[in-house]
Design a protein around this motif. Structure first.
Motif, PDB file in Angstrom:
ATOM      1  N   VAL A 751       0.588  -1.008   0.399  1.00  0.00           N
ATOM      2  CA  VAL A 751       0.039   0.023   0.251  1.00  0.00           C
ATOM      3  C   VAL A 751       0.606   0.597  -0.048  1.00  0.00           C
ATOM      4  CG1 VAL A 751      -2.070  -0.660   1.114  1.00  0.00           C
ATOM      5  CG2 VAL A 751      -0.287  -0.015   2.256  1.00  0.00           C
ATOM      6  N   TYR A 752       2.169   0.788  -0.414  1.00  0.00           N
ATOM      7  CA  TYR A 752       2.535   2.464  -0.181  1.00  0.00           C
ATOM      8  C   TYR A 752       3.644   2.489  -0.960  1.00  0.00           C
ATOM      9  CZ  TYR A 752       4.066  -0.530   4.011  1.00  0.00           C
ATOM     10  OH  TYR A 752       4.180  -1.379   5.554  1.00  0.00           O
ATOM     11  N   PRO A 753       4.200   4.093  -1.404  1.00  0.00           N
ATOM     12  CA  PRO A 753       4.114   4.463  -2.364  1.00  0.00           C
ATOM     13  C   PRO A 753       5.473   4.174  -2.263  1.00  0.00           C
ATOM     14  CG  PRO A 753       5.111   6.389  -0.371  1.00  0.00           C
ATOM     15  CD  PRO A 753       3.925   5.555   0.422  1.00  0.00           C
ATOM     16  N   TYR A 754       6.108   4.114  -4.055  1.00  0.00           N
ATOM     17  CA  TYR A 754       6.977   3.524  -4.544  1.00  0.00           C
ATOM     18  C   TYR A 754       7.301   4.713  -5.485  1.00  0.00           C
ATOM     19  CZ  TYR A 754       2.843   3.530  -8.479  1.00  0.00           C
ATOM     20  OH  TYR A 754       2.377   4.082  -9.339  1.00  0.00           O
ATOM     21  N   LYS A 755       8.917   3.467  -5.505  1.00  0.00           N
ATOM     22  CA  LYS A 755       9.514   4.127  -7.194  1.00  0.00           C
ATOM     23  C   LYS A 755      10.342   2.296  -7.952  1.00  0.00           C
ATOM     24  CE  LYS A 755      10.680   7.874  -4.575  1.00  0.00           C
ATOM     25  NZ  LYS A 755      10.185   9.062  -5.137  1.00  0.00           N
ATOM     26  N   ILE A 780      18.902  -6.182   0.667  1.00  0.00           N
ATOM     27  CA  ILE A 780      16.985  -4.787   0.267  1.00  0.00           C
ATOM     28  C   ILE A 780      16.238  -6.260   1.095  1.00  0.00           C
ATOM     29  CG2 ILE A 780      15.107  -4.298  -0.736  1.00  0.00           C
ATOM     30  CD1 ILE A 780      16.977  -3.453  -2.748  1.00  0.00           C
ATOM     31  N   VAL A 781      15.745  -7.319   0.368  1.00  0.00           N
ATOM     32  CA  VAL A 781      14.392  -8.550   1.249  1.00  0.00           C
ATOM     33  C   VAL A 781      15.296  -8.797   2.468  1.00  0.00           C
ATOM     34  CG1 VAL A 781      13.773  -9.118  -1.512  1.00  0.00           C
ATOM     35  CG2 VAL A 781      15.378 -10.491  -0.033  1.00  0.00           C
ATOM     36  N   LEU A 782      16.071  -8.312   2.834  1.00  0.00           N
ATOM     37  CA  LEU A 782      16.894  -9.578   3.783  1.00  0.00           C
ATOM     38  C   LEU A 782      17.239  -8.577   5.314  1.00  0.00           C
ATOM     39  CD1 LEU A 782      19.155 -12.342   2.827  1.00  0.00           C
ATOM     40  CD2 LEU A 782      16.685 -12.334   3.661  1.00  0.00           C
ATOM     41  N   ASN A 783      17.413  -7.430   4.877  1.00  0.00           N
ATOM     42  CA  ASN A 783      17.789  -6.047   5.677  1.00  0.00           C
ATOM     43  C   ASN A 783      17.066  -5.359   5.655  1.00  0.00           C
ATOM     44  OD1 ASN A 783      20.637  -7.681   6.382  1.00  0.00           O
ATOM     45  ND2 ASN A 783      21.652  -7.426   4.652  1.00  0.00           N
ATOM     46  N   GLU A 784      16.556  -4.593   4.587  1.00  0.00           N
ATOM     47  CA  GLU A 784      16.262  -3.003   4.508  1.00  0.00           C
ATOM     48  C   GLU A 784      14.301  -3.200   5.515  1.00  0.00           C
ATOM     49  OE1 GLU A 784      16.753  -0.599   4.161  1.00  0.00           O
ATOM     50  OE2 GLU A 784      19.092  -0.464   2.964  1.00  0.00           O
ATOM     51  N   SER A 785      14.035  -2.624   6.640  1.00  0.00           N
ATOM     52  CA  SER A 785      12.970  -3.003   6.655  1.00  0.00           C
ATOM     53  C   SER A 785      11.959  -1.456   6.263  1.00  0.00           C
ATOM     54  CB  SER A 785      12.836  -2.565   8.983  1.00  0.00           C
ATOM     55  OG  SER A 785      13.714  -1.232   9.313  1.00  0.00           O
ATOM     56  N   LYS A 786      12.284  -0.614   6.039  1.00  0.00           N
ATOM     57  CA  LYS A 786      11.659   0.643   5.435  1.00  0.00           C
ATOM     58  C   LYS A 786      11.214   0.324   4.294  1.00  0.00           C
ATOM     59  CE  LYS A 786      12.729   3.858   8.897  1.00  0.00           C
ATOM     60  NZ  LYS A 786      12.621   5.955   9.286  1.00  0.00           N
ATOM     61  N   VAL A 787      11.564  -0.447   3.549  1.00  0.00           N
ATOM     62  CA  VAL A 787      11.915  -0.310   1.747  1.00  0.00           C
ATOM     63  C   VAL A 787      11.122  -1.927   1.574  1.00  0.00           C
ATOM     64  CG1 VAL A 787      12.938  -0.314   0.019  1.00  0.00           C
ATOM     65  CG2 VAL A 787      13.171   1.260   1.535  1.00  0.00           C
ATOM     66  N   PHE A 825       8.851  -0.030  -3.128  1.00  0.00           N
ATOM     67  CA  PHE A 825       7.918   0.670  -2.140  1.00  0.00           C
ATOM     68  C   PHE A 825       8.675   1.152  -0.942  1.00  0.00           C
ATOM     69  CE2 PHE A 825       6.084  -2.472  -5.087  1.00  0.00           C
ATOM     70  CZ  PHE A 825       4.890  -1.805  -5.330  1.00  0.00           C
ATOM     71  N   TYR A 826       7.844   2.221  -0.732  1.00  0.00           N
ATOM     72  CA  TYR A 826       8.680   2.944   1.286  1.00  0.00           C
ATOM     73  C   TYR A 826       7.819   3.470   2.154  1.00  0.00           C
ATOM     74  CZ  TYR A 826       8.109   7.203  -1.644  1.00  0.00           C
ATOM     75  OH  TYR A 826       7.638   7.854  -2.464  1.00  0.00           O
ATOM     76  N   LYS A 827       8.118   2.850   3.292  1.00  0.00           N
ATOM     77  CA  LYS A 827       7.759   3.180   4.358  1.00  0.00           C
ATOM     78  C   LYS A 827       7.927   4.505   4.653  1.00  0.00           C
ATOM     79  CE  LYS A 827       6.575  -0.764   6.135  1.00  0.00           C
ATOM     80  NZ  LYS A 827       6.771  -1.884   7.789  1.00  0.00           N
ATOM     81  N   GLN A 828       7.522   5.401   5.813  1.00  0.00           N
ATOM     82  CA  GLN A 828       7.278   6.503   5.984  1.00  0.00           C
ATOM     83  C   GLN A 828       8.656   6.565   6.319  1.00  0.00           C
ATOM     84  OE1 GLN A 828       4.524   8.186   9.462  1.00  0.00           O
ATOM     85  NE2 GLN A 828       5.747  10.554   9.721  1.00  0.00           N
ATOM     86  N   GLY A 829       9.261   7.640   6.422  1.00  0.00           N
ATOM     87  CA  GLY A 829      11.313   7.740   6.208  1.00  0.00           C
ATOM     88  C   GLY A 829      11.946   6.972   5.222  1.00  0.00           C
TER      89      GLY A 829
END
Length: 913
Positions: A751-755, A780-787, A825-829
Motif C-alpha cells: 500500500v506504500y508509495p513507490y519508485k 534489500i529483502v533481508l535487511n531493509e525494513s523501510k523499503v 515501495f517505501y514506508k514513512q521515512g
C-alpha cells in the motif's frame, strides 16, 4: 385567492448518483438498479433519511462482500456514508465518522499511543463494528469495544439528528440500536497502548496431523487463572501470498500478567513442528505498545474484494464445558481441505478455494471460530461481469421525486455521465489512482474528472475541453505507474469505467472494452477455453495495457497482448469515430488505417485518441493441448536465487545465439516480507507453449530440469508448494493473475508509495551483473525494513522474434533478450533509501547491463520520463525515425495537442528537421 406557501429549500451538500453510473464501489452488496446518496455531513444524512421515508432504503457505511450479505435494492435508495470517513484525536478522545475503517482508526491510535479493541477485519467500518460488536484480537485483553464509547451521533428514522450518551438505564449504544438510528460518528475514550505486548509465530501449514496437535497444545493445556484474564490467544490458518498455506499463533495482553506463561505456551506449540522445518521457516516476532496495533491491523483477516470470488462468512463456537476435542478435530479437517497441498506433484487439494480463519479464546474461556471461505463464482459470464463492476444496462434510472432536486446538472453540456470538479464532494476519492501516493498532488490532481456513458459523452467532453483550453486524458483502470493517466491541473480525465463490455463475437473473437480488468479477462477467457498474453496485476485494465504491449508470462511463446488485437474503435480529437483494423497483406486496408493501427498500438498510450473497444482473436486451448506449467513458491534464499539467476544468464546466452526453444517461458519474482507472509518470497513460473500442437510431444520436466533443480535448492518444507504438469493455456493465464492476499484489494503489492523501474537489454547477462544484482536483491529483502522490493523478470527472443504481426504495431524494444522490473515501495521515512537504492541499480545498469544505452518500456520507469528530452526519448524508442513517424501521425490526427501528457508523443517542434 389563497396565498401560495413556498416550500423550504432542501440543503444538501452531498451527491445523488444512479447505481448505473456509480463506479466508486463495485463490491456493494446491494444489487439491482437503485440510487445512491453520498452525504457529506450529518445534516446531509438527516436530509437523506427524511426524503427516503417512503422508499425502500438501505444504509451502508462500509463494504459487505460476502455472499450472505446480498440484498435486492432495485428501485430503492442506498444512503452510502463512505465519504464520511474522518478520524480525529483530541485531548485523549478519538472521534471517528461512520465509514472510518478499523485500519484508519488504528493508524490514529498508534500515532497517539492509544488502544481500542477494534475489529479484526481492517476494512470494517466503525459504525458496523460498533453496532454489531465484531470479533477482535484484543477482546479479552481490553474488553468489549462498547465499553469505550462516550457518545454517538446519529440520525433517527424520522430524520432528526441526535447525540446519544449513556444513562443509568441504558448505554448510548443500546439507545441507538433500540431506535434503529443511522450512526454518523462515534466518540471513544481509548486506553493507553503502552502496556500492550504480543508474541507470535508464523510458519507454513505443516499438515493436518501436526496442525491438530498444535491446536490441542494451545487450547487444551491452558490453565485458566486470573493471570490470563487480560490476555488473548489465537490460532489463524489462512491461504497466504503466493497461495502458500500459513499458520499464525498469537499470544497477547495488556498487562504483564500471563506474558511469561503464554510465551512458553507459544514455544511448546512451535516445538511440535517436524524437523523438516528450518529455523528460518518460522517467523517469530515480539511486539510492544502501538506496534501491536499496527501489526494486528495489517494482518487482519478480511475479505479479498476479488470480483472472481464469493466470500462466505464462517462462524462457530464451543463453550468452556463443551466438546473441545471434537471441535478442534473438525476445524483441522476443514482447514486441510481448503488450504493444503497434497504433495509436490499434485498441487492444491482444492485448487481455487481460499480460506482465512481465526480460532481464539473468548472471554468465557470457550472457543470462537471466525473467518471467510472464498470460492470462485459460477462460470457464468454475466455474473462475472456484474460482480466486477455494476452491470450497466438500460439508458437511465429516474431518481425518486423526493430526490430529483438533489441530482446535479452536468457542468459539461450534453454530457449524461457523472462529472466531478475539484471542489465537489467525492472528487478526491474518485480522482485517486494507483500512483496518487507516489507523486505530488499537483501532478495527480486533474482539472475535472468525468465518467462518459457512451461515445456521445466522449465527444461532448472533447468539445468542452477545447472551449476551456484543457487537455484530455483517458483513464481505463488508473494504473499508469508514472501517474500519467491523471493528467494534472490542465487536464480533464475521462474515466472509461462504463466501457466494460466483454462480448463473444463467435469463434475465437471477442470484443473487450478498455475498462475490463485483467482478472475479468482471464476468468472469462478461461471459461471460454481461450486466452491472450497479458500481465498479472488484477486491477490493471485492458485499455492502456494493450496500447503499451501487454507484457506477461507467454512472451516467448505467443508474444504480447497487442499482437492479438484485430481492430479497435477510437474517437479522435475532432470527435470522429474510427474503426481501425489490423493491416492486411492483401492491402484491403488503407494507408491511413494502417498508420493509425501502428501508432496507437505501441506509440504510447493516449497519444492519438480514446480507444473505446478492442477486438481480439484469441489463442484457443484446443490448438495447444499439451501445454505445460510449473509453479514453485518458497521462502527466499540467496543461494537459490543465485542459482536461478545463473540459469537466467544461460537463457540470455541461448536467446542471443538463437538456440533456445521458441516455446519456453520463464518468469521469476522476488518480494520482500509482508504482514501476512513474514518471509521474503521467491516464485518461479514456467510454461511450455506447445506451439506444435497435438503432434508435439512435450516433456516439461526435461525441458526445465535445470531451473526446477535450482528452484528446489535447500527448499525443505517449501518443496510441498509446487504445482506442475499438463494444463491448458487459459488456466495457466488465469493462475498468473495475482490475487489477494498476494496483492492488496486495490491490486497493489504493497500500500506504500513507490519508485518503479522497468529495464530491458538486447544483450546476454554478464557475470558481473548477475553477481552484483543478487547481492543487491538479498540486501534489500533481508535487511531493509523501510523499503519493500518487488522484482520480476521475463525473456524475449521466442517464436515471435520473426512474427509478421510485429510490424503492424509500433511497440519498441521487441528485440529485447531480458526485461526486469525493480519496484521499491517505501514506508514513512524510507523515500530517500528507495531513491538511493534505485540510483545504485541505475549505476549497475550503466556498468553491466546496457552499456551506454539504457532501454526502458513505457509502463513505468524510475527517473526522468519527459519524452521531450532527447536523452529520455532514446531510452524508450527504437530509433529517432520511429519517433518522427509517430510525430507525423500525431500532427495529422491531433494537431492541437488535445491528448497530451509529458510521456505521450509530442507534436513536432518547428525547429525539428
Amino acid at each position: 385567492m389563497a396565498k401560495k406557501i413556498a416550500r423550504p429549500e432542501v440543503k444538501f451538500s452531498g451527491r445523488v448518483i444512479s447505481s448505473l453510473v456509480d463506479f466508486q464501489d463495485g463490491s456493494s452488496d446491494v444489487i439491482g438498479p437503485h440510487h445512491v446518496v453520498y452525504p457529506k455531513t450529518a445534516s446531509d444524512v438527516a436530509t437523506a433519511v427524511t426524503l427516503s421515508q417512503k422508499a425502500k432504503t438501505f444504509v451502508r457505511s462500509g463494504e459487505n462482500a460476502t455472499k450472505q450479505d446480498s440484498v435486492d435494492g432495485a428501485g430503492g435508495i442506498v444512503i452510502n456514508l463512505k465519504e464520511m470517513n474522518g478520524v480525529t484525536v483530541k485531548g485523549g478522545a478519538l472521534r471517528a465518522q461512520a465509514a472510518a475503517t478499523s485500519e484508519a482508526v488504528t493508524s490514529q491510535l498508534a500515532e497517539h499511543a492509544l488502544a481500542l479493541p477494534l475489529a479484526d477485519n481492517p476494512l470494517k467500518s466503525i459504525a458496523s463494528t460498533v453496532l454489531f460488536e465484531t470479533p477482535s484480537y484484543l477482546r479479552r485483553s481490553l474488553g468489549p469495544l462498547s465499553s469505550y464509547i462516550s457518545s454517538i451521533r446519529a440520525v433517527r428514522p424520522d430524520g432528526k439528528a441526535i447525540k446519544l450518551k449513556d444513562s443509568l438505564q441504558e448505554s448510548c449504544l443500546q439507545k441507538c440500536r433500540a431506535m434503529q438510528a443511522v450512526v454518523t460518528d462515534v466518540e471513544f475514550k481509548p486506553t493507553s497502548a503502552k502496556g500492550l505486548w504480543m508474541h507470535r509465530a508464523t510458519f507454513p501449514y505443516p499438515g493436518k496431523k501436526v496442525f491438530s496437535q498444535i491446536s490441542r497444545q494451545i487450547f487444551q493445556t491452558i490453565k485458566f487463572s486470573t493471570k490470563l484474564e487480560r490476555t488473548d490467544v489465537s490460532l489463524d490458518a489462512f491461504s497466504g501470498p503466493y497461495d502458500i498455506p500459513l499458520v499464525r499463533i498469537s499470544v497477547l495482553g495488556s498487562t504483564p500478567a500471563g506474558r511469561t506463561s503464554l510465551k512458553k505456551l507459544l514455544g511448546k506449540a512451535v516445538n511440535i513442528l517436524p524437523k523438516t522445518f528450518e529455523p528460518d521457516d518460522i517467523a517469530v516476532e515480539t511486539l510492544t505498545g502501538p506496534e501491536v496495533l499496527d501489526a494486528l491491523s495489517e494482518s487482519g483477516l478480511g475479505t479479498p474484494g476479488d470480483a472472481m470470488f464469493e466470500s462466505t462468512s464462517l462462524h462457530d463456537s464451543v463453550d468452556a464445558t463443551g466438546d473441545t476435542e471434537n471441535f478442534l478435530l473438525n476445524h483441522a479437517d476443514n482447514v486441510d481441505r481448503d488450504i493444503a497441498f497434497q504433495d509436490e506433484t499434485a498441487g492444491r487439494i482444492i485448487q481455487k478455494t481460499r480460506l482465512t480463519t481465526s480460532l481464539r479464546l473468548n472471554p468465557q474461556n470457550g472457543l470462537d471460530l471466525t473467518g471467510y471461505r472464498h470460492t470462485p463464482i459460477a462460470n457464468d459470464s454475466t455474473e462475472i461481469r456484474s460482480r466486477a463492476t455494476p452491470l450497466h444496462t438500460g439508458d437511465s434510472l429516474q431518481a425518486p421525486v423526493e430526490f430529483t432536486a438533489l441530482v446535479r446538472a452536468s457542468p459539461i453540456p450534453n454530457f449524461r455521465g457523472e462529472v466531478f470538479s475539484k471542489n465537489d464532494w467525492g472528487f478526491k476519492s474518485r480522482a485517486h489512482q494507483y500512483a496518487t501516493s507516489s507523486y505530488s498532488s499537483t501532478r495527480m490532481t486533474p482539472f475535472m474528472l468525468a465518467y462518459p456513458r457512451d461515445d456521445g459523452d466522449i465527444v461532448a467532453a472533447i468539445q468542452f475541453a477545447r472551449s476551456q483550453g484543457k487537455h484530455v486524458v483517458a483513464r481505463s483502470g488508473g494504473h499508469q505507474y508514472s501517474g500519467k493517466s491523471s493528467g494534472g491541473s490542465d487536464t480533464i480525465v475521462l474515466s472509461l469505467d462504463h466501457f466494460d463490455q466483454l462480448d463473444h463475437l463467435g469463434g475465437s473473437v471477442f470484443r473487450v472494452g478498455p475498462a475490463v480488468r485483467l482478472v475479468n479477462v482471464a476468468t472469462r477467457f478461461k471459461n471460454e477455453r481461450v486466452t491472450i498474453p497479458h500481465g498479472e496485476c488484477p486491477q490493471v485494465a485492458i485499455g492502456g495495457h494493450a496500447q503499451t504491449g501487454g507484457y506477461g508470462h507467454l512472451i516467448r511463446s505467443f508474444g504480447l497482448c497487442t499482437d492479438y488485437v484485430t481492430s479497435f474503435d477510437i474517437i479522435l480529437a475532432d470527435g470522429s469515430k474510427r474503426t481501425v483494423g489490423r493491416p492486411r497483406e492483401d492491402t484491403t486496408t488503407t494507408p491511413e488505417n494502417d498508420e493509425l493501427f501502428w501508432g496507437v498500438l505501441g506509440g504510447n498510450a493516449g497519444s492519438f485518441g480514446i480507444v473505446t473497444s478492442y477486438e481480439f482473436d484469441c489463442i484457443e486451448d484446443v490448438a495447444h493441448p499439451n501445454s505445460y506449467g510449473f509453479t514453485f513458491r518458497r521462502r527466499y534464499k540467496e543461494s537459490a536465487f543465485r542459482k536461478l539467476m545463473k540459469e537466467a544468464q544461460k537463457w540470455t546466452k541461448q536467446i542471443a545465439d538463437k538456440t533456445l526453444d521458441p516455446d519456453l517461458d520463464f518468469m521469476m519474482s522476488v518480494g520482500s516480507s509482508r504482514s501476512l507472509f513474514p518471509f521474503p518470497g521467491l516464485v518461479v513460473e514456467l510454461v511450455h507453449g506447445n506451439l506444435g500442437g497435438a503432434s508435439q510431444v512435450v516433456d516439461g520436466e526435461q525441458a526445465f530440469k535445470p531451473i526446477i533443480r535450482a528452484s528446489k535448492h535447500r527448499a525443505g518444507i517449501w518443496n510441498l508448494f509446487a504445482t506442475r504438469g499438463k494444463d491448458s493455456l487459459s488456466s495457466l493465464s488465469l493462475s498468473f493473475v495475482r490475487s489477494w492476499p498476494l496483492v492488496t484489494r486495490q491490486g497493489r503489492e504493497f500500500v506504500y508509495p513507490y519508485k518503479k523501474r522497468v529495464n530491458c537489454t538486447v544483450s546476454k547477462l554478464s557475470n558481473e551483473f548477475v553477481d552484483e544484482f543478487v547481492q543487491k536483491v538479498s540486501h534489500i529483502v533481508l535487511n531493509e525494513s523501510k523499503v519493500k522490493l518487488v522484482f520480476q523478470m521475463s525473456f524475449g527472443g521466442g517464436a515471435f522474434r520473426d512474427s509478421a504481426r510485429r510490424d503492424a504495431t509500433s511497440i519498441p524494444q521487441r528485440d529485447s533478450v531480458y526485461t526486469f522490473v525493480f519496484d521499491l515501495f517505501y514506508k514513512q521515512g524510507g523515500e530517500q533509501i528507495a531513491e538511493s537504492l534505485q540510483s545504485e541499480v541505475q549505476d549497475l545498469i550503466a556498468r553491466h547491463f546496457n552499456g551506454s544505452q539504457e532501454r526502458r518500456v513505457f509502463w513505468g520507469t524510475f527517473g526522468n520520463t519527459d519524452i521531450k528530452d532527447a536523452s529520455v526519448r532514446k531510452m524508450y524508442y527504437d530509433s529517432d525515425s520511429q519517433y518522427r513517424r509517430l510525430q507525423k501521425l500525431k500532427q495529422t490526427v491531433d494537431p492541437d495537442n488535445l491528448f497530451q501528457t509529458s510521456l505521450t508523443v509530442q507534436l513536432p517542434d518547428q525547429r525539428d528537421p
